[in-house]
Scaffold this motif. Structure first.
Motif, PDB file in Angstrom:
ATOM      1  N   LEU A 115       0.799  -1.218   0.000  1.00  0.00           N
ATOM      2  CA  LEU A 115       0.000   0.000   0.000  1.00  0.00           C
ATOM      3  C   LEU A 115       0.840   1.281   0.000  1.00  0.00           C
ATOM      4  CD1 LEU A 115      -2.858   1.074  -0.098  1.00  0.00           C
ATOM      5  CD2 LEU A 115      -2.976   0.891   2.394  1.00  0.00           C
ATOM      6  N   PRO A 116       1.941   1.378   0.761  1.00  0.00           N
ATOM      7  CA  PRO A 116       2.735   2.616   0.690  1.00  0.00           C
ATOM      8  C   PRO A 116       3.226   2.926  -0.726  1.00  0.00           C
ATOM      9  CG  PRO A 116       3.354   1.351   2.616  1.00  0.00           C
ATOM     10  CD  PRO A 116       2.438   0.466   1.814  1.00  0.00           C
ATOM     11  N   ARG A 117       3.661   1.903  -1.477  1.00  0.00           N
ATOM     12  CA  ARG A 117       4.127   2.143  -2.848  1.00  0.00           C
ATOM     13  C   ARG A 117       2.968   2.536  -3.761  1.00  0.00           C
ATOM     14  NH1 ARG A 117       7.720  -2.185  -1.636  1.00  0.00           N
ATOM     15  NH2 ARG A 117       6.301  -3.741  -2.512  1.00  0.00           N
ATOM     16  N   LEU A 118       1.789   1.951  -3.533  1.00  0.00           N
ATOM     17  CA  LEU A 118       0.630   2.329  -4.334  1.00  0.00           C
ATOM     18  C   LEU A 118       0.242   3.775  -4.074  1.00  0.00           C
ATOM     19  CD1 LEU A 118      -1.699   1.620  -6.238  1.00  0.00           C
ATOM     20  CD2 LEU A 118      -2.975   0.770  -4.260  1.00  0.00           C
ATOM     21  N   THR A 281     -15.880  -3.160 -14.662  1.00  0.00           N
ATOM     22  CA  THR A 281     -14.759  -2.223 -14.733  1.00  0.00           C
ATOM     23  C   THR A 281     -13.626  -2.719 -15.621  1.00  0.00           C
ATOM     24  OG1 THR A 281     -13.567  -3.160 -12.836  1.00  0.00           O
ATOM     25  CG2 THR A 281     -15.264  -1.525 -12.363  1.00  0.00           C
ATOM     26  N   ASP A 282     -13.846  -3.821 -16.339  1.00  0.00           N
ATOM     27  CA  ASP A 282     -12.747  -4.449 -17.080  1.00  0.00           C
ATOM     28  C   ASP A 282     -12.121  -3.516 -18.119  1.00  0.00           C
ATOM     29  OD1 ASP A 282     -11.078  -6.705 -17.705  1.00  0.00           O
ATOM     30  OD2 ASP A 282     -12.268  -6.981 -19.532  1.00  0.00           O
ATOM     31  N   LYS A 283     -12.948  -2.732 -18.811  1.00  0.00           N
ATOM     32  CA  LYS A 283     -12.446  -1.847 -19.869  1.00  0.00           C
ATOM     33  C   LYS A 283     -12.358  -0.392 -19.423  1.00  0.00           C
ATOM     34  CE  LYS A 283     -12.279  -5.296 -22.740  1.00  0.00           C
ATOM     35  NZ  LYS A 283     -10.966  -5.878 -23.115  1.00  0.00           N
ATOM     36  N   ASP A 284     -12.615  -0.138 -18.161  1.00  0.00           N
ATOM     37  CA  ASP A 284     -12.528   1.224 -17.628  1.00  0.00           C
ATOM     38  C   ASP A 284     -11.064   1.629 -17.552  1.00  0.00           C
ATOM     39  OD1 ASP A 284     -12.077   3.174 -15.368  1.00  0.00           O
ATOM     40  OD2 ASP A 284     -14.252   3.203 -15.435  1.00  0.00           O
ATOM     41  N   SER A 285     -10.703   2.698 -18.232  1.00  0.00           N
ATOM     42  CA  SER A 285      -9.284   3.077 -18.335  1.00  0.00           C
ATOM     43  C   SER A 285      -8.693   3.472 -16.987  1.00  0.00           C
ATOM     44  CB  SER A 285      -9.107   4.212 -19.350  1.00  0.00           C
ATOM     45  OG  SER A 285      -9.959   5.303 -19.055  1.00  0.00           O
ATOM     46  N   ALA A 286      -9.482   4.120 -16.131  1.00  0.00           N
ATOM     47  CA  ALA A 286      -8.986   4.482 -14.802  1.00  0.00           C
ATOM     48  C   ALA A 286      -8.742   3.234 -13.969  1.00  0.00           C
ATOM     49  CB  ALA A 286      -9.967   5.413 -14.098  1.00  0.00           C
ATOM     50  N   GLU A 287      -9.688   2.292 -14.015  1.00  0.00           N
ATOM     51  CA  GLU A 287      -9.526   1.053 -13.264  1.00  0.00           C
ATOM     52  C   GLU A 287      -8.395   0.201 -13.833  1.00  0.00           C
ATOM     53  OE1 GLU A 287     -11.050  -0.106 -10.532  1.00  0.00           O
ATOM     54  OE2 GLU A 287     -12.348   1.632 -10.250  1.00  0.00           O
ATOM     55  N   MET A 288      -8.192   0.252 -15.132  1.00  0.00           N
ATOM     56  CA  MET A 288      -7.057  -0.468 -15.734  1.00  0.00           C
ATOM     57  C   MET A 288      -5.743   0.096 -15.211  1.00  0.00           C
ATOM     58  SD  MET A 288      -8.560  -0.840 -19.617  1.00  0.00           S
ATOM     59  CE  MET A 288      -7.069  -1.540 -20.315  1.00  0.00           C
ATOM     60  N   TRP A 289      -5.678   1.426 -15.105  1.00  0.00           N
ATOM     61  CA  TRP A 289      -4.475   2.040 -14.531  1.00  0.00           C
ATOM     62  C   TRP A 289      -4.284   1.576 -13.093  1.00  0.00           C
ATOM     63  CZ3 TRP A 289      -3.349   4.640 -10.191  1.00  0.00           C
ATOM     64  CH2 TRP A 289      -2.087   5.230 -10.097  1.00  0.00           C
ATOM     65  N   LEU A 290      -5.371   1.546 -12.322  1.00  0.00           N
ATOM     66  CA  LEU A 290      -5.287   1.144 -10.922  1.00  0.00           C
ATOM     67  C   LEU A 290      -4.766  -0.281 -10.790  1.00  0.00           C
ATOM     68  CD1 LEU A 290      -5.940   1.539  -7.890  1.00  0.00           C
ATOM     69  CD2 LEU A 290      -8.259   0.726  -8.399  1.00  0.00           C
ATOM     70  N   ARG A 291      -5.294  -1.195 -11.585  1.00  0.00           N
ATOM     71  CA  ARG A 291      -4.860  -2.594 -11.480  1.00  0.00           C
ATOM     72  C   ARG A 291      -3.375  -2.737 -11.822  1.00  0.00           C
ATOM     73  NH1 ARG A 291     -10.091  -3.324 -13.910  1.00  0.00           N
ATOM     74  NH2 ARG A 291      -9.180  -3.697 -15.961  1.00  0.00           N
ATOM     75  N   LYS A 292      -2.935  -2.039 -12.852  1.00  0.00           N
ATOM     76  CA  LYS A 292      -1.515  -2.090 -13.204  1.00  0.00           C
ATOM     77  C   LYS A 292      -0.654  -1.496 -12.083  1.00  0.00           C
ATOM     78  CE  LYS A 292      -2.237  -1.893 -18.221  1.00  0.00           C
ATOM     79  NZ  LYS A 292      -2.073  -1.058 -19.451  1.00  0.00           N
ATOM     80  N   LEU A 295      -0.314  -4.003  -9.268  1.00  0.00           N
ATOM     81  CA  LEU A 295       0.639  -5.058  -9.601  1.00  0.00           C
ATOM     82  C   LEU A 295       2.076  -4.556  -9.497  1.00  0.00           C
ATOM     83  CD1 LEU A 295      -1.206  -6.595 -12.678  1.00  0.00           C
ATOM     84  CD2 LEU A 295      -0.861  -7.670 -10.438  1.00  0.00           C
ATOM     85  N   ARG A 296       2.321  -3.335  -9.960  1.00  0.00           N
ATOM     86  CA  ARG A 296       3.671  -2.765  -9.830  1.00  0.00           C
ATOM     87  C   ARG A 296       4.052  -2.581  -8.386  1.00  0.00           C
ATOM     88  NH1 ARG A 296       1.873   1.089 -13.641  1.00  0.00           N
ATOM     89  NH2 ARG A 296       1.975   2.677 -12.020  1.00  0.00           N
ATOM     90  N   ALA A 297       3.117  -2.090  -7.588  1.00  0.00           N
ATOM     91  CA  ALA A 297       3.411  -1.811  -6.189  1.00  0.00           C
ATOM     92  C   ALA A 297       3.774  -3.089  -5.418  1.00  0.00           C
ATOM     93  CB  ALA A 297       2.216  -1.122  -5.522  1.00  0.00           C
ATOM     94  N   PHE A 298       3.199  -4.204  -5.809  1.00  0.00           N
ATOM     95  CA  PHE A 298       3.471  -5.444  -5.102  1.00  0.00           C
ATOM     96  C   PHE A 298       4.679  -6.183  -5.661  1.00  0.00           C
ATOM     97  CE2 PHE A 298       1.981  -9.931  -3.916  1.00  0.00           C
ATOM     98  CZ  PHE A 298       2.569  -9.846  -2.679  1.00  0.00           C
TER      99      PHE A 298
END
Length: 300
Positions: A115-118, A281-292, A295-298
């Protein structure tokens, strides 16, 4: 049962009904919809007039749905989700200017580990975003997702719904945390002899590590259990207690000082951490950014 004429239906009323069904409370539904409580109460009154049914009946501090309300949402829920998905897919997302409110579900260990990195990524890339984090576990993560409390969860997951979108994140393994200053690494005999703290959502004194030890004919002494990993620094401080935890949280907590990270003196169990999100939310661009970003943060 009174039929409803299509030309009398206001889509806004349906979104209010969906919020009321989810929250079972007028004030909380109003907060979710960013409306005043009187507006939600007025919408409910109009819905009752349209359907000829009370729809939600007060029972103590919550409102329980009638059979008509449950039947309505069984048909309307997927339709509303599809409408939402259609509009989401068409929306542009400009990170520097956007002001989304993200709602995510994380287990306690992942809040500590990633969470801190996110939060740093959000501040740097989507500075106007707001983040709501709910604590989930494998027992409730899917219900939070299905009910729309969060748009995405990261956890060890069971019983995934058929329409959930899922991605494997990482195979998690276990490590040991200790606060004592005794030099050297612990042997398996030392490990079994010392007292242990178990972090468990189930409120018991036995976990997957104990099952693994049992397979090799060994047993440890679990003296205490606590529900959150975040309490371990205070619990272990000044004691010879051991805590066996996922490696990612062991690394994060030991980096804060006061605790030592150590590999297990036996081949421990592992489990799969997954990311799951609502199909809407699969094609939602904001949610796509969030999911990526999650994954980066972890994984970084």
């Amino acid at each position: 049962m009174k039929p409803v004429e299509l030309n009398r239906i206001d889509l806004n009323l349906l979104t209010v009904l969906a919020a009321l069904m989810r929250e079972r409370h007028v004030s909380r539904a109003a907060e979710r919809l960013n409306l005043g409580q009187p507006a939600v109460s007025h919408a409910l009154a109009r819905l009752r007039e349209l359907t000829g049914d009370p729809l939600l009946v007060r029972h103590g501090r919550v409102m329980e749905p009638t059979e008509r309300a449950l039947a309505l949402m069984q048909g309307l829920g997927p339709a509303l989700a599809q409408i939402e998905a259609t509009f989401r897919a068409q929306a542009d997302f400009e990170p520097e200017r956007a002001a989304p409110i993200f709602r995510i579900g994380l287990t306690d260990d992942l809040q500590i580990a990633m969470l801190p990195r996110l939060l740093r990524a959000l501040s740097a890339e989507v500075p106007r975003a707001k983040l709501v984090t709910l604590t989930v576990c494998y027992r409730n993560a899917m219900s939070y997702l299905e009910q729309g409390e969060v748009s995405v969860v990261m956890s060890f997951l069971k019983d995934l719904p058929a329409d959930a979108k899922v991605r494997k994140v990482r195979t998690a393994r276990f490590a040991m945390l200790r606060a004592d200053t005794v030099p050297g690494k612990l042997s398996l005999d030392d490990y079994c002899r010392r007292r242990h703290v178990l972090v468990t959502y189930a409120g018991d004194l036995c976990g997957t590590v104990d099952e693994t030890l049992g397979e090799i004919g060994r047993q440890r002494d679990v003296a205490f259990s606590v529900p959150q990993f975040g309490s371990l620094p205070a619990v272990l401080a000044g004691t010879d207690l051991l805590a066996t935890v996922p490696e990612h949280v062991a690394l994060a907590l030991s980096a804060q000082g006061g605790l030592r990270f150590e590999a297990l003196p036996f081949e421990g169990p592992d489990y799969q951490i997954k990311l799951a999100w609502r199909a809407v939310t699969d094609k939602d661009s904001a949610e796509m950014w969030l999911r990526k970003a999650m994954l980066r943060a972890f994984n970084d």
